[in-house]
Design an enzyme around this catalytic site. Structure first.
Site, mmCIF file in Angstrom:
data_model
loop_
_atom_site.group_PDB
_atom_site.id
_atom_site.type_symbol
_atom_site.label_atom_id
_atom_site.label_comp_id
_atom_site.label_asym_id
_atom_site.label_seq_id
_atom_site.Cartn_x
_atom_site.Cartn_y
_atom_site.Cartn_z
ATOM 1 N N ARG A 26 0.804 -1.228 0.000
ATOM 2 C CA ARG A 26 0.000 0.000 0.000
ATOM 3 C C ARG A 26 0.834 1.274 0.000
ATOM 4 O O ARG A 26 0.345 2.333 -0.377
ATOM 5 C CB ARG A 26 -1.026 -0.054 1.131
ATOM 6 C CG ARG A 26 -2.097 -1.125 0.811
ATOM 7 C CD ARG A 26 -3.075 -1.356 1.924
ATOM 8 N NE ARG A 26 -2.511 -1.930 3.109
ATOM 9 C CZ ARG A 26 -2.316 -3.224 3.326
ATOM 10 N NH1 ARG A 26 -2.660 -4.113 2.414
ATOM 11 N NH2 ARG A 26 -1.810 -3.656 4.454
ATOM 12 N N GLU B 167 5.235 -9.756 14.737
ATOM 13 C CA GLU B 167 4.599 -10.401 15.881
ATOM 14 C C GLU B 167 4.238 -11.854 15.579
ATOM 15 O O GLU B 167 4.069 -12.657 16.475
ATOM 16 C CB GLU B 167 3.358 -9.607 16.338
ATOM 17 C CG GLU B 167 2.347 -9.330 15.261
ATOM 18 C CD GLU B 167 2.640 -8.075 14.435
ATOM 19 O OE1 GLU B 167 1.750 -7.681 13.690
ATOM 20 O OE2 GLU B 167 3.739 -7.518 14.507
#
Length: 182
Positions: free
Chosen positions: A69, A106
């Site tokens: 993006r 993560e």
């Protein structure tokens, strides 16, 4: 620094065009969907204009966009401020010789790559992405660019998830965002 704190009237229009999709791509994630922003030409233009107003005349020679993006917002900003656009891609997407930077997410590991020679020593770089969450991707982008001698001037994102404290991981590098999402 954030545009939403400046109370620019365009911010509300941008914020209302970002759709929040619960439990996507997995349970517990509140996905910030910018595709609905892109469907509104005024909101999309306002988004680009806010960044251009901030960076025009700031001696930025490179806008580096993070896949994918960052590729939407970075090129129009680069064109408007007279800078070149450099894509920072996922592995094995760029032909030719690349330099890479691995980083920890993560949920695992990832990597960003750019063409060797795309950014040079002394270039002043703006790093662009749609969102900052934990800050891992922006940190990897900055590390990659600084390894070749570039100076990262600032990072710019449309959305910040401040609860995830990504801003704190940027080692005092300036971050400019348009909207916060909690």
């Amino acid at each position: 620094m954030s545009a939403y704190r400046d109370k620019d009237p365009r911010i509300h229009g941008i914020q209302t065009k970002i759709r929040v999709v619960p439990d996507f791509p997995k349970q517990g994630i509140m996905f910030q969907d910018i595709t609905t922003l892109l469907l509104d030409p005024k909101a999309f233009k306002d988004t680009i204009d806010l960044f251009v107003e901030r960076y025009k005349g700031k001696n930025i020679s490179v806008v580096a966009g993070i896949e994918a993006r960052g590729f939407i917002f970075g090129p129009p900003i680069a064109l408007a401020i007279g800078a070149k656009f450099v894509p920072l891609r996922k592995p094995k997407k760029l032909p030719g010789k690349v330099i890479s930077e691995e980083y920890i997410l993560e949920y695992g590991r990832d990597c960003l790559e750019m063409h060797v020679g795309a950014v040079e020593t002394g270039d002043h770089v703006l790093v662009v992405d749609d969102l900052i969450a934990t800050g891992g991707t922006l940190c990897a982008a900055m590390n990659l660019l600084e390894r070749v001698g570039a100076q990262v001037v600032e990072c710019a994102c449309v959305i910040e998830l401040p609860d995830l404290k990504g801003r704190e991981r940027l080692n005092d590098k300036p971050l400019y965002v348009l909207v916060e999402s909690h």
